[in-house]
Design an enzyme around this catalytic site. Structure first.
Site, PDB file in Angstrom:
ATOM      1  N   ASP A  42      34.073  53.653  45.594  1.00  0.00           N
ATOM      2  CA  ASP A  42      33.717  52.814  47.103  1.00  0.00           C
ATOM      3  C   ASP A  42      32.277  53.552  47.459  1.00  0.00           C
ATOM      4  O   ASP A  42      31.612  52.916  48.137  1.00  0.00           O
ATOM      5  CB  ASP A  42      34.929  53.344  48.166  1.00  0.00           C
ATOM      6  CG  ASP A  42      36.057  52.497  47.641  1.00  0.00           C
ATOM      7  OD1 ASP A  42      35.923  51.319  47.846  1.00  0.00           O
ATOM      8  OD2 ASP A  42      37.092  52.899  47.081  1.00  0.00           O
ATOM      9  N   ASN A  65      36.850  57.576  46.351  1.00  0.00           N
ATOM     10  CA  ASN A  65      37.706  56.029  45.554  1.00  0.00           C
ATOM     11  C   ASN A  65      39.114  56.275  46.196  1.00  0.00           C
ATOM     12  O   ASN A  65      39.459  57.322  46.879  1.00  0.00           O
ATOM     13  CB  ASN A  65      37.481  56.283  44.079  1.00  0.00           C
ATOM     14  CG  ASN A  65      37.826  55.040  43.588  1.00  0.00           C
ATOM     15  OD1 ASN A  65      37.571  53.716  44.178  1.00  0.00           O
ATOM     16  ND2 ASN A  65      38.775  54.780  42.501  1.00  0.00           N
ATOM     17  N   LYS A  66      39.855  55.292  45.812  1.00  0.00           N
ATOM     18  CA  LYS A  66      41.178  55.285  46.511  1.00  0.00           C
ATOM     19  C   LYS A  66      42.005  56.575  46.088  1.00  0.00           C
ATOM     20  O   LYS A  66      41.864  57.167  45.152  1.00  0.00           O
ATOM     21  CB  LYS A  66      42.037  54.007  45.632  1.00  0.00           C
ATOM     22  CG  LYS A  66      43.369  53.693  46.272  1.00  0.00           C
ATOM     23  CD  LYS A  66      43.240  52.922  47.359  1.00  0.00           C
ATOM     24  CE  LYS A  66      44.747  53.121  48.319  1.00  0.00           C
ATOM     25  NZ  LYS A  66      45.645  52.264  47.644  1.00  0.00           N
TER      26      LYS A  66
END
Lengths: 287, 287
Positions: free
Chosen positions: B196, B206-207
């Site tokens: 991201d 990121n996630k």
């Protein structure tokens, strides 16, 4: 195998919410109720059928050494009393099972007290899955104003049961997805986990996700304490241990061509990620 | 802010299934549709309202640098064309947005091709969450007979969308809980993830769960490749970045006194856990 034995095995096989200690006790209680309710009249037949139940209990949950260990202790003690009338043999089996259940309960209680003694006031603790031992430990430190971070523990979400228990004890709790573990470990003072089995080299078999928690803990210098009564210790190595796989439908994946859901329930946390092993015999900092 | 702008912001704010690139494109498309449909007649007013939309887009998803970066590029180019008739200014805004969407799409496509080039026949790949870039990469290696291990990615289960896509491409896929990551990493040849945001020091936002995947990968010497088009690079450090927290109801925890569900969506994977950063500019092995 008779009907009662089959029901005992099936119940332990299907159980998804109890840890190794509780299932081991369930196995001993099963041996006791088999002995108490067996309908035949010949000692030899009684012993043969009891032996079948023992063999089935030893292998029903291969990731949980506690069950096999306690059933083997039962078998070892029972073989000395193989002669006598049916009533005598039956009474002996019941008594051995009862004493072992009591020993197991005592060992857990002592382990929980020792582990609780390691926890200081106002600490933030983090755990994974639902361990009856860790539940006892947290029940013992209610007065220490600890905070607990609990993971969902997919796919069974046993973490929710632990959160429910902590709620009844008014212990401040944070409930997170398993994927958030790396975000919360740095906020913890200690990681406290149970174990399904301790392998020959001190590695810990516990609910899948424990290994990731311990990896993140080492990265942030957060100590990892494992509660492991001696009846969970195994001579098996990590190459020999069977990590149980459960029904992939527990993941609730819709059918997809070429996609296989997998549901391995346990993982192995190597000994070098463990700070201390706590049992009824005390606190070991090296295995 | 006018109604259309509010709808654009709300849509991006609520989105849980698209990654940073797609939401950034959605932002640019929003600027374009605002410019195309604005109802007033004064250039100054048009620019002021466009500016409000730009400001809102810059902050709506703080963990995704791509949106702010691309909106800032838009703003930078647009300011040079601030004079002219309303029709001219409107046309310029539309054109700038269109060119940026095309540039973004081209950068992603080039990044995907470069990343696909790093993957060998029959490799086992592992990823986390749903990245449009990784989806493209996997679409490009269909002929390489790869196998892919996909995580659920709770609480949104975006991994299921990736599994559905891989099913349509007839790519052999294993679907696992996030907690099983440590069990499957040792079976992988490469970890491939999207991002991201890339922070100033190369760390990857990121996630949530990506950090655990990367920790396990280092432990087993499995390389971790991050796909990160240059519009995802940020000058922000890990102490400054905002990790978005979403509605805790996504965890579906029943109400419990004293128990707080938390739902932080992103985590930070430090640069030392990354093997290579892949962008439209090539493959970087040091940040």
């Amino acid at each position: 195998m008779d009907n009662l034995s089959a029901r005992i095995i099936s119940k332990i096989d299907r159980d998804r919410t109890h840890g190794a200690s509780q299932l081991a006790i369930m196995g001993l209680e099963g041996l006791k109720s088999f002995a108490g309710s067996w309908q035949g009249d010949r000692v030899k037949e009684f012993c043969e059928e009891l032996q079948l139940l023992i063999e089935a209990l030893r292998i029903v949950r291969p990731s949980m050494a506690a069950i096999a260990n306690l059933v083997e202790r039962f078998q070892y003690q029972f073989e000395f009393l193989y002669s006598g009338t049916l009533d005598e043999v039956r009474a002996s089996a019941i008594e051995i099972a009862e004493v072992l259940v009591q020993d197991t309960t005592d060992a857990s209680a002592q382990t929980a007290r020792t582990m609780a003694g390691l926890i200081n006031d106002h600490e933030v603790l983090m755990t994974h899955s639902l361990s009856s031992l860790i539940k006892s430990v947290l029940g013992l430190v209610v007065d220490k104003s600890v905070h607990v971070v609990v993971t969902e523990s997919r796919p069974g979400n046993e973490g929710l049961l632990l959160a429910e228990y902590l709620s009844t004890k008014a212990i401040e709790t944070i409930y997170i997805t398993d994927a958030q573990v790396g975000l919360w470990v740095p906020k913890a003072d200690k990681i406290v986990i149970g174990a399904d089995t301790i392998l020959a080299d001190g590695a810990v078999v516990n609910k899948a996700g424990t290994y990731l928690l311990a990896l993140a803990a080492r990265e942030h210098d957060i100590p990892v304490y494992v509660g492991c009564e001696s009846y969970k210790w195994s001579k098996v190595s990590k190459d020999q241990v069977a990590l149980e796989e459960m029904d992939p439908d527990e993941l609730q994946m819709p059918p997809l061509d070429g996609v296989l859901a997998r549901n391995i329930y346990f993982d192995i946390t190597p000994a070098e990620l463990i700070t201390a092993w706590v049992s009824e015999q005390g606190v070991e900092r090296e295995w």
